[in-house]
Design a protein around this motif. Structure first.
Motif, PDB file in Angstrom:
ATOM      1  N   SER A  47     -14.639  -5.917   2.493  1.00  0.00           N
ATOM      2  CA  SER A  47     -15.002  -7.208   1.817  1.00  0.00           C
ATOM      3  C   SER A  47     -14.188  -8.359   2.408  1.00  0.00           C
ATOM      4  O   SER A  47     -14.390  -9.444   2.137  1.00  0.00           O
ATOM      5  CB  SER A  47     -14.981  -7.235   0.166  1.00  0.00           C
ATOM      6  OG  SER A  47     -13.722  -6.928   0.057  1.00  0.00           O
ATOM      7  N   GLY A  48     -13.132  -7.796   2.988  1.00  0.00           N
ATOM      8  CA  GLY A  48     -12.169  -9.022   3.623  1.00  0.00           C
ATOM      9  C   GLY A  48     -11.010  -9.153   2.880  1.00  0.00           C
ATOM     10  O   GLY A  48      -9.936  -9.711   3.059  1.00  0.00           O
ATOM     11  N   GLY A  49     -11.017  -8.563   1.304  1.00  0.00           N
ATOM     12  CA  GLY A  49     -10.079  -8.562   0.452  1.00  0.00           C
ATOM     13  C   GLY A  49      -8.914  -7.655   0.798  1.00  0.00           C
ATOM     14  O   GLY A  49      -8.970  -6.803   1.649  1.00  0.00           O
ATOM     15  N   SER A  50      -7.929  -7.402   0.024  1.00  0.00           N
ATOM     16  CA  SER A  50      -6.729  -6.454   0.086  1.00  0.00           C
ATOM     17  C   SER A  50      -6.712  -5.742  -1.231  1.00  0.00           C
ATOM     18  O   SER A  50      -6.820  -6.196  -2.394  1.00  0.00           O
ATOM     19  CB  SER A  50      -5.659  -7.114   0.476  1.00  0.00           C
ATOM     20  OG  SER A  50      -5.010  -7.978  -0.095  1.00  0.00           O
ATOM     21  N   VAL A  51      -6.159  -4.360  -0.911  1.00  0.00           N
ATOM     22  CA  VAL A  51      -5.742  -3.625  -2.035  1.00  0.00           C
ATOM     23  C   VAL A  51      -4.370  -3.105  -1.900  1.00  0.00           C
ATOM     24  O   VAL A  51      -4.037  -2.366  -0.722  1.00  0.00           O
ATOM     25  CB  VAL A  51      -6.746  -2.305  -2.063  1.00  0.00           C
ATOM     26  CG1 VAL A  51      -6.511  -1.365  -3.228  1.00  0.00           C
ATOM     27  CG2 VAL A  51      -8.151  -2.766  -2.170  1.00  0.00           C
ATOM     28  N   PRO A  52      -3.488  -3.410  -2.823  1.00  0.00           N
ATOM     29  CA  PRO A  52      -2.039  -2.775  -2.623  1.00  0.00           C
ATOM     30  C   PRO A  52      -2.082  -1.236  -2.883  1.00  0.00           C
ATOM     31  O   PRO A  52      -2.756  -0.735  -3.412  1.00  0.00           O
ATOM     32  CB  PRO A  52      -1.319  -3.427  -4.035  1.00  0.00           C
ATOM     33  CG  PRO A  52      -2.265  -4.670  -4.453  1.00  0.00           C
ATOM     34  CD  PRO A  52      -3.738  -4.100  -4.010  1.00  0.00           C
ATOM     35  N   ILE A  53      -1.318  -0.788  -1.903  1.00  0.00           N
ATOM     36  CA  ILE A  53      -1.178   0.590  -1.875  1.00  0.00           C
ATOM     37  C   ILE A  53       0.344   1.074  -2.106  1.00  0.00           C
ATOM     38  O   ILE A  53       0.614   2.104  -2.675  1.00  0.00           O
ATOM     39  CB  ILE A  53      -1.559   1.313  -0.257  1.00  0.00           C
ATOM     40  CG1 ILE A  53      -0.749   0.538   0.680  1.00  0.00           C
ATOM     41  CG2 ILE A  53      -2.977   0.875  -0.129  1.00  0.00           C
ATOM     42  CD1 ILE A  53      -1.413   1.003   2.233  1.00  0.00           C
ATOM     43  N   CYS A  54       1.169   0.240  -2.023  1.00  0.00           N
ATOM     44  CA  CYS A  54       2.614   0.735  -2.394  1.00  0.00           C
ATOM     45  C   CYS A  54       3.487  -0.510  -2.234  1.00  0.00           C
ATOM     46  O   CYS A  54       3.165  -1.721  -1.718  1.00  0.00           O
ATOM     47  CB  CYS A  54       3.284   1.747  -1.392  1.00  0.00           C
ATOM     48  SG  CYS A  54       3.309   1.178   0.375  1.00  0.00           S
ATOM     49  N   LYS A  55       4.594  -0.174  -2.772  1.00  0.00           N
ATOM     50  CA  LYS A  55       5.622  -1.487  -2.753  1.00  0.00           C
ATOM     51  C   LYS A  55       7.244  -0.637  -2.548  1.00  0.00           C
ATOM     52  O   LYS A  55       7.454   0.418  -3.307  1.00  0.00           O
ATOM     53  CB  LYS A  55       5.709  -2.428  -3.939  1.00  0.00           C
ATOM     54  CG  LYS A  55       5.995  -1.738  -5.247  1.00  0.00           C
ATOM     55  CD  LYS A  55       5.931  -2.803  -6.416  1.00  0.00           C
ATOM     56  CE  LYS A  55       5.825  -2.170  -7.812  1.00  0.00           C
ATOM     57  NZ  LYS A  55       5.616  -3.262  -8.759  1.00  0.00           N
ATOM     58  N   THR A  56       8.230  -1.445  -2.441  1.00  0.00           N
ATOM     59  CA  THR A  56       9.359  -1.104  -2.217  1.00  0.00           C
ATOM     60  C   THR A  56      10.236  -1.331  -3.422  1.00  0.00           C
ATOM     61  O   THR A  56       9.583  -1.919  -4.292  1.00  0.00           O
ATOM     62  CB  THR A  56      10.237  -1.656  -1.180  1.00  0.00           C
ATOM     63  OG1 THR A  56      10.411  -3.071  -1.327  1.00  0.00           O
ATOM     64  CG2 THR A  56       9.538  -1.620   0.321  1.00  0.00           C
TER      65      THR A  56
ATOM     66  N   PRO B 151      -5.642  -2.740   9.840  1.00  0.00           N
ATOM     67  CA  PRO B 151      -4.652  -3.779   9.357  1.00  0.00           C
ATOM     68  C   PRO B 151      -4.013  -3.595   8.211  1.00  0.00           C
ATOM     69  O   PRO B 151      -4.927  -3.504   7.255  1.00  0.00           O
ATOM     70  CB  PRO B 151      -5.149  -5.168   9.816  1.00  0.00           C
ATOM     71  CG  PRO B 151      -6.714  -4.764   9.592  1.00  0.00           C
ATOM     72  CD  PRO B 151      -6.802  -3.401   9.957  1.00  0.00           C
ATOM     73  N   LEU B 152      -2.673  -3.850   7.938  1.00  0.00           N
ATOM     74  CA  LEU B 152      -2.015  -3.907   6.530  1.00  0.00           C
ATOM     75  C   LEU B 152      -1.296  -5.072   6.369  1.00  0.00           C
ATOM     76  O   LEU B 152      -0.942  -5.921   7.635  1.00  0.00           O
ATOM     77  CB  LEU B 152      -0.937  -2.891   6.716  1.00  0.00           C
ATOM     78  CG  LEU B 152      -1.540  -1.332   6.696  1.00  0.00           C
ATOM     79  CD1 LEU B 152      -0.253  -0.517   6.523  1.00  0.00           C
ATOM     80  CD2 LEU B 152      -2.339  -1.014   5.697  1.00  0.00           C
TER      81      LEU B 152
ATOM     82  N   ARG C 160       5.499  -5.787  -0.601  1.00  0.00           N
ATOM     83  CA  ARG C 160       4.457  -5.098  -1.288  1.00  0.00           C
ATOM     84  C   ARG C 160       3.390  -4.863  -0.015  1.00  0.00           C
ATOM     85  O   ARG C 160       3.308  -5.702   0.855  1.00  0.00           O
ATOM     86  CB  ARG C 160       3.678  -5.945  -2.086  1.00  0.00           C
ATOM     87  CG  ARG C 160       2.435  -5.358  -2.832  1.00  0.00           C
ATOM     88  CD  ARG C 160       1.621  -6.319  -3.929  1.00  0.00           C
ATOM     89  NE  ARG C 160       1.237  -7.431  -3.166  1.00  0.00           N
ATOM     90  CZ  ARG C 160       0.690  -8.419  -3.973  1.00  0.00           C
ATOM     91  NH1 ARG C 160       0.530  -8.261  -5.300  1.00  0.00           N
ATOM     92  NH2 ARG C 160       0.092  -9.539  -3.401  1.00  0.00           N
ATOM     93  N   ILE C 161       2.961  -3.629   0.140  1.00  0.00           N
ATOM     94  CA  ILE C 161       1.747  -3.377   1.302  1.00  0.00           C
ATOM     95  C   ILE C 161       0.460  -3.249   0.766  1.00  0.00           C
ATOM     96  O   ILE C 161       0.311  -2.475  -0.053  1.00  0.00           O
ATOM     97  CB  ILE C 161       2.400  -2.122   2.116  1.00  0.00           C
ATOM     98  CG1 ILE C 161       3.729  -2.242   2.929  1.00  0.00           C
ATOM     99  CG2 ILE C 161       1.468  -1.836   3.395  1.00  0.00           C
ATOM    100  CD1 ILE C 161       4.413  -1.321   3.283  1.00  0.00           C
ATOM    101  N   SER C 162      -0.320  -3.813   1.487  1.00  0.00           N
ATOM    102  CA  SER C 162      -1.784  -3.924   0.950  1.00  0.00           C
ATOM    103  C   SER C 162      -2.640  -3.474   2.482  1.00  0.00           C
ATOM    104  O   SER C 162      -2.152  -3.776   3.315  1.00  0.00           O
ATOM    105  CB  SER C 162      -2.212  -5.137   0.464  1.00  0.00           C
ATOM    106  OG  SER C 162      -1.517  -5.370  -0.548  1.00  0.00           O
ATOM    107  N   ARG C 163      -3.820  -2.818   1.972  1.00  0.00           N
ATOM    108  CA  ARG C 163      -4.840  -2.351   2.985  1.00  0.00           C
ATOM    109  C   ARG C 163      -5.900  -3.381   3.046  1.00  0.00           C
ATOM    110  O   ARG C 163      -6.572  -3.723   1.798  1.00  0.00           O
ATOM    111  CB  ARG C 163      -5.257  -1.163   2.729  1.00  0.00           C
ATOM    112  CG  ARG C 163      -6.180  -0.551   3.970  1.00  0.00           C
ATOM    113  CD  ARG C 163      -6.861   0.881   3.413  1.00  0.00           C
ATOM    114  NE  ARG C 163      -7.545   0.851   2.344  1.00  0.00           N
ATOM    115  CZ  ARG C 163      -7.880   2.083   1.540  1.00  0.00           C
ATOM    116  NH1 ARG C 163      -7.638   2.959   2.124  1.00  0.00           N
ATOM    117  NH2 ARG C 163      -8.842   1.776   0.501  1.00  0.00           N
ATOM    118  N   ILE C 164      -6.482  -3.969   4.002  1.00  0.00           N
ATOM    119  CA  ILE C 164      -7.385  -4.893   4.081  1.00  0.00           C
ATOM    120  C   ILE C 164      -8.814  -3.927   4.009  1.00  0.00           C
ATOM    121  O   ILE C 164      -8.915  -3.043   4.568  1.00  0.00           O
ATOM    122  CB  ILE C 164      -7.477  -5.770   5.542  1.00  0.00           C
ATOM    123  CG1 ILE C 164      -6.332  -6.336   5.623  1.00  0.00           C
ATOM    124  CG2 ILE C 164      -8.720  -6.373   5.562  1.00  0.00           C
ATOM    125  CD1 ILE C 164      -6.209  -7.246   6.724  1.00  0.00           C
TER     126      ILE C 164
END
Length: 529
Positions: free
Chosen positions: A169-178, A205-206, A162-166
């Motif tokens: 706010s310092g949190g992360s948001v998922p953008i895609c997954k395999t 950073p991801l 699972r790939i997320s973008r930072i």
């Protein structure tokens, strides 16, 4: 005896649901299923702790052999770990269940699940002789018991990324997954396509996390790393890997897993959007097919799904045709739409699974959405409802039109709306037709009306990530189906248009990109000073 499984409590511990931190090995651990001294030494020599967690196995069996003459067998299971050299190491034993060929043992067997190795388990089932029933199972000599059978399974991983973008706010948001690669410690995932809109810039950073898939949704984190797209590009160029790490419970330490992430392929190219194609002259051509089977009910009865209310209130069929047609017609320059019915008895007395709703023998197109609505109303007066519910012929007809367009106009993409109330009779034939059509510029929206069981439609939709397979074993090139039950529309959860637009642009782009079809250059008219 079937495959092994863990109970809910053990399963939660294994995937981090009830106990997030991995168990730390101790010298007094007597049940060392799968314990590896070399791995243990590696971690300790680096000031780290071995990474594994305790898993409890609950065991059951069915239809065991009956070896007793006057009663049923008295079964017990012995669990072994199979070592690299093929030798079996005993991990534990269950209690003896008396007089049963379908036992469910209460005694759990604990196994140390190690993330970095494949752990084959072997299960031997014995019928314990009556004279040993009062003897502790751990002291039983297995050669004195009757062997009933064997089963095996592997403790391994079903990994996915699972790939997320930072975010700011310092949190992360998922953008895609395999996708999930089953039972594999050296997975190779299919290529991922990330857009600039998803990751922002190449230096952002991801967070890349590797999980072990669990059907309960409690996926266990194997490890993670933080890299930018530029970093991933460098990994590819240098042919080097990046360590996946697991947060340690000890301050200032990271737990390093025995694994790395490699970037096998990296390419950067311009990707066009759905609007890029539409604004340069590409068109969506709308087609509709309506279910005329008898399960809809007599159209003259207010209870019928085909009842046309004199007050002007639209039924589910009319509503679906109107809502979808009004959107698609703006992407179609001539606004002439093929309109078919299926499952009805036409004027010549035969049941047809693809007839022209306008009643014409040759011309299947109608003018605009109004033409569709008029042809539908007329067909209800001229066609008797019959059956069964078959999609194959309608899909093949739509596919033929889409296929013919490839040779003379690559600017067209076709959208077939199928509205139905029933369960398919030709499920496999429909799958075959969809697999063939997956190579064509065609998407299919299926709207289910009424209260039927539409689980078959969910299979056709393939939203679970598993593409359709034909009767010959061919797998669909891409997903071209979107299904929406009208009862969800009536409940206010979604609109038919939302359901269509949810996947249609992606299906359109997948086709165009796979054929390397690019939008036409926009010619800007010169302006005078």
């Amino acid at each position: 005896m079937g495959n092994c499984f863990s109970d809910m409590e053990g399963g939660k511990q294994a995937v981090g649901g009830a106990q997030q931190r991995p168990t730390i090995a101790s010298d007094n651990n007597n049940n060392n299923g799968g314990h590896n001294d070399a791995v243990d030494f590696f971690y300790k020599s680096h000031g780290l702790h071995p990474l594994f967690t305790q898993m409890e196995l609950s065991l059951s069996a069915s239809k065991l052999l009956d070896r007793d003459i006057t009663s049923k067998s008295d079964p017990m299971v012995v669990v072994y770990a199979k070592k690299i050299d093929g030798k079996l190491e005993e991990l534990g034993r269950t209690e003896v269940v008396l007089n049963s060929l379908n036992p469910a043992w209460i005694e759990k067997v604990t196994v140390a699940f190690q993330f970095e190795i494949v752990q084959p388990l072997v299960f031997h089932v014995y019928d314990v002789d009556t004279k040993y029933h009062n003897v502790p199972v751990k002291t039983l000599k297995l050669k004195d018991q009757e062997f009933l059978g064997e089963a095996t399974c592997v403790l391994s991983e079903d990994p996915f990324l699972r790939i997320s973008r930072i975010v700011e706010s310092g949190g992360s948001v998922p953008i895609c997954k395999t996708e999930v690669v089953n039972n594999n410690l050296n997975p190779i995932w299919k290529p991922l396509c990330l857009s600039v809109q998803q990751f922002g810039s190449k230096d952002n950073p991801l967070i890349i996390e590797c999980f072990d898939f669990n059907s309960s949704g409690n996926h266990v984190l194997i490890g993670k790393l933080q890299k930018s797209v530029a970093d991933l590009e460098k990994l590819h160029k240098d042919r080097s890997g990046a360590n996946l790490t697991f947060p340690s419970s000890h301050q200032g330490h990271e737990k390093v897993l025995k694994g790395q992430l490699f970037v096998d392929q990296f390419c950067e190219k311009q990707q066009y959007s759905f609007l890029d194609y539409i604004s340069s002259g590409f068109e969506l051509n709308f087609m509709v097919a309506v279910d005329f089977t008898a399960s809809n009910g007599n159209p003259r009865s207010p209870d019928s799904l085909h009842y046309i209310d004199p007050s002007g209130r639209m039924n589910s069929y009319q509503r679906a045709m109107m809502e979808v047609g009004e959107v698609i017609q703006f992407y179609d320059s001539d606004r002439r739409f093929p309109a078919w019915g299926f499952g009805g008895r036409t004027g010549d007395g035969t049941i047809s699974h693809c007839f022209n709703m306008n009643g014409s023998a040759g011309a299947f197109e109608v003018e605009g959405v109004e033409g569709i609505m008029s042809a539908y109303a007329n067909a209800l007066h001229n066609v008797a409802l019959a059956g069964p519910t078959l999609f194959g012929q309608v899909i093949n007809t739509a596919a033929e039109i889409a296929g013919q367009s490839i040779s003379y106009n690559r600017n067209k993409y076709f959208v077939l709306l199928i509205i139905t109330d029933g369960v398919l009779t030709d499920l496999q034939e429909t799958k075959d037709a969809l697999v063939r059509a997956s190579d064509l510029p065609l998407s299919i929206l299926i709207v289910g009306v009424g209260g039927a069981d539409f689980s078959q439609m969910e299979v056709l939709d393939a939203d679970n990530g598993r593409r359709l397979e034909s009767s010959t074993g061919r797998v669909a090139t891409r997903d071209i189906v979107q299904f929406v039950p009208m009862r969800e529309v009536h409940s206010g959860q979604i609109t038919v248009v939302q359901a269509l637009l949810e996947e249609l642009p992606g299906q359109f782009l997948t086709y165009m990109r796979s054929r390397d079809i690019k939008p036409h250059p926009l010619h800007v008219a010169p302006t005078s000073a």
